[in-house]
Motif scaffolding. Structure first.
Motif, mmCIF file in Angstrom:
data_model
loop_
_atom_site.group_PDB
_atom_site.id
_atom_site.type_symbol
_atom_site.label_atom_id
_atom_site.label_comp_id
_atom_site.label_asym_id
_atom_site.label_seq_id
_atom_site.Cartn_x
_atom_site.Cartn_y
_atom_site.Cartn_z
ATOM 1 N N GLU A 1 8.441 -4.685 -2.700
ATOM 2 C CA GLU A 1 8.773 -5.470 -3.896
ATOM 3 C C GLU A 1 7.562 -5.627 -4.818
ATOM 4 N N GLN A 2 6.389 -5.760 -4.224
ATOM 5 C CA GLN A 2 5.176 -5.970 -5.017
ATOM 6 C C GLN A 2 4.513 -4.661 -5.439
ATOM 7 N N GLY A 3 5.047 -3.540 -4.983
ATOM 8 C CA GLY A 3 4.485 -2.251 -5.340
ATOM 9 C C GLY A 3 3.096 -2.024 -4.760
ATOM 10 N N LEU A 4 2.881 -2.491 -3.530
ATOM 11 C CA LEU A 4 1.574 -2.400 -2.894
ATOM 12 C C LEU A 4 1.438 -1.128 -2.059
ATOM 13 N N THR A 5 0.208 -0.712 -1.862
ATOM 14 C CA THR A 5 -0.126 0.412 -0.986
ATOM 15 C C THR A 5 -0.967 -0.106 0.166
ATOM 16 N N VAL A 6 -0.560 0.196 1.392
ATOM 17 C CA VAL A 6 -1.260 -0.307 2.575
ATOM 18 C C VAL A 6 -2.443 0.594 2.912
ATOM 19 N N GLU A 7 -3.632 0.000 2.955
ATOM 20 C CA GLU A 7 -4.820 0.721 3.383
ATOM 21 C C GLU A 7 -5.172 0.433 4.835
ATOM 22 N N TRP A 8 -4.959 -0.809 5.258
ATOM 23 C CA TRP A 8 -5.367 -1.232 6.594
ATOM 24 C C TRP A 8 -4.271 -2.041 7.273
#
Length: 290
Positions: free
Chosen positions: A60-67
């Protein structure tokens, strides 16, 4: 001046655990901290309700997971790290002192530690004090052993995620009676946290709702902990704390999910390899913990 990362908490009341998504509002990069995989002990079955809440928020927030970060090897819930990595990507990481926990519990579960070492399930093992990034956010870890030897706290700009070291000031501190735990060491770890700026936001892994409070809380700050924590406020000596903590731990029962959770969590959430019938099996050391 420290930046102000966005922090969204997710509470699992079944295990009293807070998980977090901490994100950089500029780059939309994020980390997931201390995720929960739902586990029904009676049927030995898992589900992903809690993890799916995190996935929905990230999308929903348009985030990309790095960790996908673990503060320690949890004894009260299973991690959803593998499921989240499969769905969202990111690197699963923990302290390099996980080797101590793996060796200790491999002996208890009668597992082949050489095989564990040869197939290290974590994507990254942090050195003590190692710096890294979440987007443009500066992050480093503070080793905070005592509850377990492999506990880390993650400092993300003006926030710190303390795992099982401190609880809310009206509840105190984490237990220290697990293998390789130490109340004296936990005291020193908390003093390290108390060196952070007093307005640093402190995000907790658990809240157990004392009778004096009506709602669960996940956030406090360093100044409040230093002045009001009922176990380890200013003026409490290491000897006083250790005596209190050790005496208190004598009356605690083992966490309900410690036996299934440790053998999953020390392998970054990986299940045991399925046997010939396609089923994975957990091991329980009968009469080991009395």
């Amino acid at each position: 001046m420290a930046k102000h990362p966005l922090v969204q908490n997710f509470f699992d009341e079944a295990t009293n655990t807070f998980s977090y998504v901490v994100s950089d509002p500029v780059t939309k990069r994020c980390a997931i901290i201390d995720s929960v995989l739902d586990y029904d002990a009676a049927s030995a079955s898992t589900s992903t309700t809690q993890a799916d809440r995190i996935i929905a928020y990230i999308k929903e927030q348009g985030l990309t997971v790095e960790w996908i970060l673990e503060t320690h090897v949890h004894a009260d819930h299973l991690t959803a790290a593998q499921y989240l990595k499969q769905k969202l990507g990111g690197k699963i990481a923990i302290s390099q002192k996980i080797a101590v926990v793996q060796e200790t519990f491999a002996a208890i579960y009668h597992l082949d530690i050489k095989q564990v070492n040869a197939n290290q399930p974590f994507d990254h093992l942090f050195e003590d004090g190692e710096h890294f990034k979440i987007g443009e956010l500066d992050v480093y870890n503070i080793p905070t052993p005592g509850h377990t030897p492999a506990c880390l706290s993650y400092v993300v700009e003006d926030a710190v995620f303390v795992g099982d070291t401190l609880f809310m000031p009206d509840y105190g501190t984490a237990r220290c009676d697990f293998p390789r735990g130490s109340a004296e060491v936990l005291f020193d770890s908390v003093q390290s946290l108390y060196q952070l700026p007093e307005d640093t936001r402190v995000f907790l892994c658990h809240d157990y709702l004392p009778e004096t409070r009506e709602s669960y809380v996940c956030e406090t700050d360093i100044q409040t902990q230093k002045t009001q924590n009922i176990h380890i406020h200013e003026g409490v000596s290491k000897t006083e704390f250790a005596q209190m903590r050790n005496q208190r731990d004598l009356g605690l029962s083992m966490p309900k999910l410690i036996l299934p959770s440790i053998q999953i969590n020390m392998k970054a959430g990986q299940f045991p390899e399925p046997e010939e019938n396609g089923v994975s099996y957990l091991k329980l050391p009968l009469n080991y913990f009395k």
